[in-house]
Write a protein that holds these residues in place. Structure first.
Motif, short mmCIF file in Angstrom:
data_model
loop_
_atom_site.label_atom_id
_atom_site.label_comp_id
_atom_site.label_asym_id
_atom_site.label_seq_id
_atom_site.Cartn_x
_atom_site.Cartn_y
_atom_site.Cartn_z
N ARG A 126 0.83 -1.20 0.00
CA ARG A 126 0.00 0.00 0.00
C ARG A 126 0.88 1.27 0.00
O ARG A 126 0.52 2.28 -0.59
CB ARG A 126 -0.91 -0.02 1.23
CG ARG A 126 -2.14 0.85 1.04
CD ARG A 126 -3.03 0.80 2.25
NE ARG A 126 -3.71 -0.47 2.43
CZ ARG A 126 -4.21 -0.90 3.59
NH1 ARG A 126 -4.08 -0.17 4.68
NH2 ARG A 126 -4.83 -2.06 3.67
N ALA A 127 2.04 1.18 0.66
CA ALA A 127 2.94 2.34 0.72
C ALA A 127 3.71 2.51 -0.59
O ALA A 127 4.54 3.42 -0.72
CB ALA A 127 3.91 2.19 1.89
N GLY A 128 3.48 1.62 -1.56
CA GLY A 128 4.11 1.79 -2.87
C GLY A 128 5.33 0.92 -3.10
O GLY A 128 6.01 1.06 -4.11
N ALA A 129 5.62 0.03 -2.13
CA ALA A 129 6.82 -0.81 -2.28
C ALA A 129 6.54 -1.99 -3.22
O ALA A 129 5.42 -2.49 -3.28
CB ALA A 129 7.24 -1.34 -0.92
N GLU A 130 7.58 -2.40 -3.93
CA GLU A 130 7.52 -3.67 -4.68
C GLU A 130 8.05 -4.71 -3.71
O GLU A 130 9.19 -4.59 -3.24
CB GLU A 130 8.46 -3.62 -5.87
CG GLU A 130 7.87 -3.04 -7.12
CD GLU A 130 8.92 -3.07 -8.22
OE1 GLU A 130 9.24 -4.16 -8.72
OE2 GLU A 130 9.44 -1.99 -8.54
N VAL A 131 7.26 -5.71 -3.40
CA VAL A 131 7.65 -6.69 -2.38
C VAL A 131 7.87 -8.06 -3.00
O VAL A 131 6.98 -8.60 -3.65
CB VAL A 131 6.57 -6.78 -1.27
CG1 VAL A 131 7.00 -7.77 -0.19
CG2 VAL A 131 6.31 -5.41 -0.65
#
Ligand code: C5P
Length: 378
Positions: free
Chosen positions: A8-13
């Motif tokens: 949700r914070a924009g990270a690619e996980v």
């Protein structure tokens, strides 16, 4: 939850699971949350695809191990490489965070604590576990930090990376040394340590990792600074040389005794009415000069406190101790010097000098660190 917050914070996980983790949560759940297939094995048994831990280590901007079990922490600390999580850790070039989660006794155990210390000493960030009810039913410290806390730790890490001195390590010496004469008496000087502490604080605020080798002062350790307390010039020498081995630079702000008693009496020396008492002193080692001789391309900043012929003495020290620049304090200037909160200094290097106005020690520190930054980025 953590994975969802990061996405949700924009990270690619990219999720890497151990075999044990699959017993707790299904790979399908993690793949759905992270919007990517998860990785467990070195090879995909279905199609033989090779998951390179090296490219994983290069790809990531941050490697987060959450929850980190006692087993995984022990393996990380000792370099065991028997699963993909561990080989990716060994190849990671990015900052690493661990969020320990285990039973309270396992967390408190000396072996786990030793492993955590060792990881922290090598730059791994620890997101402290919380206290509360544990899976075992026991109450205590060991529960993984809340997902929001972990995400905040990741965000702080990225904020720090943007700081100008991020990734740089500095040694700062500060305060007065104490040279014992007997168990109750000593030789020392008026240095309060304020200037050195302000410098350590400013360097840390700009993202540097700072080891503050401190003589005796009444000051509190600045936030984010690792402090090593010493008493004598010999102890300061030992601590500074050790810390400088891994540093990018050093600021020699301490008022180090030039002489120390040849012998330290084991019990209190009694006064006598027969004549004067002679105290034999021997030279201490010049810490700054020694670091200067071994500095290579690293940065070294010195201080000079003079009462007369100030500039000539400062320039002489600049050369003799191989400083990149020297900060000249003059005891003649009102508001400059030992215990006060203000200072008036001149910064001298081989190209010239810059006289600063009367400023607070914190502002003076900021100006000195400005110059450190410009030397480093040159
Ligand atoms: O020669 P002098 O003591 O005036 O030099 C001052 C500079 O050298 C300061 O930066 C001080 O911290 C450093 N110094 C040192 N070890 C000593 C004496 C001075 O690091 N034994």
């Amino acid at each position: 939850m953590l994975c969802r917050l990061l996405v949700r914070a924009g990270a690619e996980v990219q999720v890497v699971m151990t075999a044990a983790a699959k017993e707790f949560i299904t790979p399908l759940t993690m793949a759905t949350l992270s919007r990517r297939p998860i990785l467990v094995e070195f090879f995909d048994p279905e199609n033989g695809a090779w998951h390179s831990h090296v490219s994983l280590g290069e790809w990531a901007d941050c490697y987060l191990v959450a929850p980190a079990t006692a087993n995984t922490l022990a393996k990380m600390a000792t370099g065991v490489a028997d699963n993909l999580l561990l080989t990716a850790y060994l190849s990671a070039r990015c900052p690493v965070l661990v969020a320990p989660a285990m039973d309270l006794d396992m967390y408190a155990h000396y072996a786990t604590q030793q492993n955590l210390r060792s990881l922290a000493d090598h730059g791994v960030r620890i997101v402290e576990p919380a206290s509360g009810e544990l899976a075992s039913g026991l109450e205590g410290k060991g529960r993984m930090a809340e997902p929001e806390t972990i995400v905040r730790a990741v965000e702080e890490l990225f904020a720090e990376k943007k700081k100008p001195l991020a990734g740089k390590r500095f040694v700062v010496t500060a305060g007065a040394t104490i040279e014992p004469i007997d168990p109750v008496r000593f030789l020392s000087n008026h240095s309060s340590g304020k200037m050195g502490y302000a410098l350590a604080e400013e360097l840390a605020a700009r993202g540097a990792r700072v080891t503050l080798v401190s003589g005796r002062t009444a000051l509190a350790t600045p936030a984010g600074v690792e402090r090593v307390d010493v008493l004598t010039a010999a102890e300061m020498h030992r601590a500074a040389v050790e810390a400088f081995a891994e540093a990018d630079g050093a600021v020699m702000c301490a008022a180090v005794a030039d002489y120390t008693p040849c012998e330290v009496a084991a019990s209190k020396i009694k006064k006598s009415d027969e004549g004067d008492w002679m105290l034999r002193l021997k030279r201490t080692q010049d810490i700054a000069a020694e670091l200067g001789g071994a500095k290579g391309g690293r940065l070294l900043v010195g201080f000079a406190l003079e009462t007369d012929d100030e500039r000539a003495h400062a320039v002489d020290k600049l050369e003799r101790k191989h400083f990149d620049f020297i900060v000249l304090n003059s005891l003649r200037d009102a508001g400059a010097g030992f215990r006060g909160d203000t200072n008036k200094v001149t910064l001298i290097d081989r190209a010239g000098s810059e006289e600063l106005p009367l400023l607070s020690k914190r502002e003076t520190a900021a100006r000195i660190v400005d110059k450190i930054e410009s030397c480093i980025t040159k």
